[in-house]
Design a protein around this motif. Sequence first.
Motif, PDB file in Angstrom:
ATOM      1  N   GLN A 179       9.141  64.224  28.304  1.00  0.00           N
ATOM      2  CA  GLN A 179       8.289  63.185  28.895  1.00  0.00           C
ATOM      3  C   GLN A 179       9.099  61.889  28.940  1.00  0.00           C
ATOM      4  OE1 GLN A 179       5.314  63.768  30.248  1.00  0.00           O
ATOM      5  NE2 GLN A 179       5.433  65.917  29.635  1.00  0.00           N
ATOM      6  N   LEU A 180       9.556  61.534  30.114  1.00  0.00           N
ATOM      7  CA  LEU A 180      10.506  60.438  30.273  1.00  0.00           C
ATOM      8  C   LEU A 180       9.890  59.293  31.079  1.00  0.00           C
ATOM      9  CD1 LEU A 180      13.485  59.713  29.653  1.00  0.00           C
ATOM     10  CD2 LEU A 180      14.091  60.729  31.855  1.00  0.00           C
ATOM     11  N   ASN A 181       9.932  58.100  30.524  1.00  0.00           N
ATOM     12  CA  ASN A 181       9.412  56.929  31.228  1.00  0.00           C
ATOM     13  C   ASN A 181      10.451  56.469  32.244  1.00  0.00           C
ATOM     14  OD1 ASN A 181       8.396  54.522  32.136  1.00  0.00           O
ATOM     15  ND2 ASN A 181       7.878  53.736  30.115  1.00  0.00           N
ATOM     16  N   ARG A 182      10.178  56.739  33.518  1.00  0.00           N
ATOM     17  CA  ARG A 182      11.117  56.380  34.581  1.00  0.00           C
ATOM     18  C   ARG A 182      10.545  55.316  35.502  1.00  0.00           C
ATOM     19  NH1 ARG A 182      12.800  60.944  37.887  1.00  0.00           N
ATOM     20  NH2 ARG A 182      11.268  62.401  37.059  1.00  0.00           N
ATOM     21  N   ASN A 183       9.564  54.569  34.992  1.00  0.00           N
ATOM     22  CA  ASN A 183       8.988  53.450  35.741  1.00  0.00           C
ATOM     23  C   ASN A 183       8.432  53.912  37.086  1.00  0.00           C
ATOM     24  OD1 ASN A 183       8.269  50.749  36.011  1.00  0.00           O
ATOM     25  ND2 ASN A 183      10.182  50.193  37.043  1.00  0.00           N
ATOM     26  N   THR A 184       7.702  55.020  37.039  1.00  0.00           N
ATOM     27  CA  THR A 184       7.149  55.571  38.272  1.00  0.00           C
ATOM     28  C   THR A 184       5.746  55.043  38.537  1.00  0.00           C
ATOM     29  OG1 THR A 184       6.229  57.444  37.066  1.00  0.00           O
ATOM     30  CG2 THR A 184       8.437  57.708  37.978  1.00  0.00           C
ATOM     31  N   GLY A 185       5.249  54.207  37.646  1.00  0.00           N
ATOM     32  CA  GLY A 185       3.893  53.727  37.767  1.00  0.00           C
ATOM     33  C   GLY A 185       2.885  54.668  37.147  1.00  0.00           C
ATOM     34  N   ARG A 186       3.380  55.757  36.551  1.00  0.00           N
ATOM     35  CA  ARG A 186       2.499  56.762  35.960  1.00  0.00           C
ATOM     36  C   ARG A 186       2.797  56.970  34.479  1.00  0.00           C
ATOM     37  NH1 ARG A 186       3.548  61.843  39.628  1.00  0.00           N
ATOM     38  NH2 ARG A 186       1.873  62.710  38.347  1.00  0.00           N
ATOM     39  N   GLY A 187       3.525  56.043  33.882  1.00  0.00           N
ATOM     40  CA  GLY A 187       3.885  56.231  32.477  1.00  0.00           C
ATOM     41  C   GLY A 187       4.947  57.301  32.342  1.00  0.00           C
ATOM     42  N   ASN A 188       4.933  58.018  31.231  1.00  0.00           N
ATOM     43  CA  ASN A 188       5.901  59.093  31.034  1.00  0.00           C
ATOM     44  C   ASN A 188       5.652  60.230  32.022  1.00  0.00           C
ATOM     45  OD1 ASN A 188       7.020  57.669  28.987  1.00  0.00           O
ATOM     46  ND2 ASN A 188       6.171  58.893  27.336  1.00  0.00           N
ATOM     47  N   THR A 189       6.718  60.787  32.547  1.00  0.00           N
ATOM     48  CA  THR A 189       6.599  61.886  33.500  1.00  0.00           C
ATOM     49  C   THR A 189       7.407  63.084  33.012  1.00  0.00           C
ATOM     50  OG1 THR A 189       8.455  60.981  34.780  1.00  0.00           O
ATOM     51  CG2 THR A 189       6.234  60.396  35.502  1.00  0.00           C
ATOM     52  N   ARG A 207      14.144  58.601  16.409  1.00  0.00           N
ATOM     53  CA  ARG A 207      13.085  59.269  17.165  1.00  0.00           C
ATOM     54  C   ARG A 207      13.168  58.989  18.667  1.00  0.00           C
ATOM     55  NH1 ARG A 207       8.887  61.261  14.018  1.00  0.00           N
ATOM     56  NH2 ARG A 207       9.120  60.848  11.799  1.00  0.00           N
ATOM     57  N   SER A 208      14.180  58.255  19.102  1.00  0.00           N
ATOM     58  CA  SER A 208      14.254  57.884  20.521  1.00  0.00           C
ATOM     59  C   SER A 208      14.670  59.061  21.393  1.00  0.00           C
ATOM     60  CB  SER A 208      15.231  56.722  20.698  1.00  0.00           C
ATOM     61  OG  SER A 208      16.528  57.096  20.267  1.00  0.00           O
ATOM     62  N   PHE A 209      15.587  59.881  20.923  1.00  0.00           N
ATOM     63  CA  PHE A 209      16.105  61.072  21.584  1.00  0.00           C
ATOM     64  C   PHE A 209      16.744  60.765  22.939  1.00  0.00           C
ATOM     65  CE2 PHE A 209      15.392  65.053  24.156  1.00  0.00           C
ATOM     66  CZ  PHE A 209      16.446  65.727  23.587  1.00  0.00           C
ATOM     67  N   ILE A 210      15.999  60.206  23.858  1.00  0.00           N
ATOM     68  CA  ILE A 210      16.507  59.975  25.203  1.00  0.00           C
ATOM     69  C   ILE A 210      15.832  58.737  25.784  1.00  0.00           C
ATOM     70  CG2 ILE A 210      14.763  61.471  26.260  1.00  0.00           C
ATOM     71  CD1 ILE A 210      16.868  62.310  28.302  1.00  0.00           C
ATOM     72  N   ALA A 211      16.562  58.022  26.615  1.00  0.00           N
ATOM     73  CA  ALA A 211      15.996  56.829  27.257  1.00  0.00           C
ATOM     74  C   ALA A 211      16.435  56.798  28.716  1.00  0.00           C
ATOM     75  CB  ALA A 211      16.453  55.563  26.542  1.00  0.00           C
ATOM     76  N   TYR A 237      14.398  66.660  18.372  1.00  0.00           N
ATOM     77  CA  TYR A 237      13.462  66.997  19.444  1.00  0.00           C
ATOM     78  C   TYR A 237      12.111  66.327  19.205  1.00  0.00           C
ATOM     79  CZ  TYR A 237      16.490  70.758  21.259  1.00  0.00           C
ATOM     80  OH  TYR A 237      17.526  71.476  21.809  1.00  0.00           O
ATOM     81  N   GLY A 238      12.080  65.403  18.274  1.00  0.00           N
ATOM     82  CA  GLY A 238      10.826  64.716  17.986  1.00  0.00           C
ATOM     83  C   GLY A 238      10.310  64.959  16.581  1.00  0.00           C
TER      84      GLY A 238
END
Length: 372
Positions: A179-189, A207-211, A237-238
């Motif tokens: 679940q990655l926040n890519r600024n799509t207007g829908r939160g995490n995708t 706990r960041s894992f990926i950004a 992995y969380g």
Amino acid sequence: QKHELPLNLLKIESIPGFRMGTTATENLKEGQLYISVPEKLLIGPERVGPGTKLHKKLSAIVNSSTPQEVARLLDDRTKLLMFVLREKHSTKGSFWKEYWDVMPATFSSPTFFSEDELKELQASELVPAARRERQKLRQEYDLLRAHVFSADRKTFPKRAFSLSEWRWASALYDSRVIQLNRNTGRGNTPTFTPLIDMVNCIESHDRSFIAFNFETRAAEMRADRDTPKGVQVFETYGNKSNYEYLLYNGFVMDDNPNDCLYLSFPNPKGDGREMSFCVGSAQALPKQVKYWARAMSDRDLRVAPTEHLLRRLREKLAQYPTSIEEDRQRLSEVQPLGNDNLVFAVKMRMHEKQTLRSTIAKLEDGTLACCD
């Protein structure tokens, strides 16, 4: 190499005990950026949204006469499964061909276990959970086959959209999507992140894992520890329980500091319903478990809340047909067979009993606070 990533200090290798993994191509320092995967390589809802070929095909099939239960199924997840299978089986060649080529052919999730392999998990809450997941997936597939796939076999050919392939794509989604926040207007995708998802798991304080870097429009990873050149790179992995790791990722982590046992508790109201919570000795008891113990004590004032909880834990421990010592012997027998399902099943039941024993001991000596 083909797609010339902006930064890649990883090398994919076959690693004993992991099938495949990644090693560092140079010495990595904690906090160092070591891989950047541009957005053009990511696979998320934008691949199946308005204007895409798949979206147009589905729009031509799904209409006002389509059953609502089918229309509700067409969310980001199921549409991404369709996209994955179309790309994997593309006769014209997929942009992500190298990615599909290194994906596992099968998975070690209990939803893929045979009945004999599930028997190795006897008494574990994973058995009914795996059967529920399997049934849910079959019902989902049957509905989509009847109302979507069969309506356009050119888009959804039988070979690519069989039940076995649908199960494979679903397991790939469960084990690899982030679940990655890519600024799509829908939160995490939900997003497949090629190469990054080849990094194997280890528990970590990070706990960041990926950004996602909004300036470069790329998914990035930074090292959460120093890693010498040539050594396997790990990331968290969380920080999950082994129940979650085995059910969704298909592995069991030895010495998992975040491990806990998913355990069903009868509703204190006595209506036959059950609730499930994760109980472990390494962290505080979930507040829901404390509420349950107090509620049970309110019904029977002769028994203290802690004793109600101890009774439930002892009852669960007694349901396992083997001891930890017998599990160790069984593990030594199945490890040479090369069957990961058997190995993980035996490890899992052993971890569950160890968690129960430890939790009981700490409740008894007072080092784990309950609810009195």
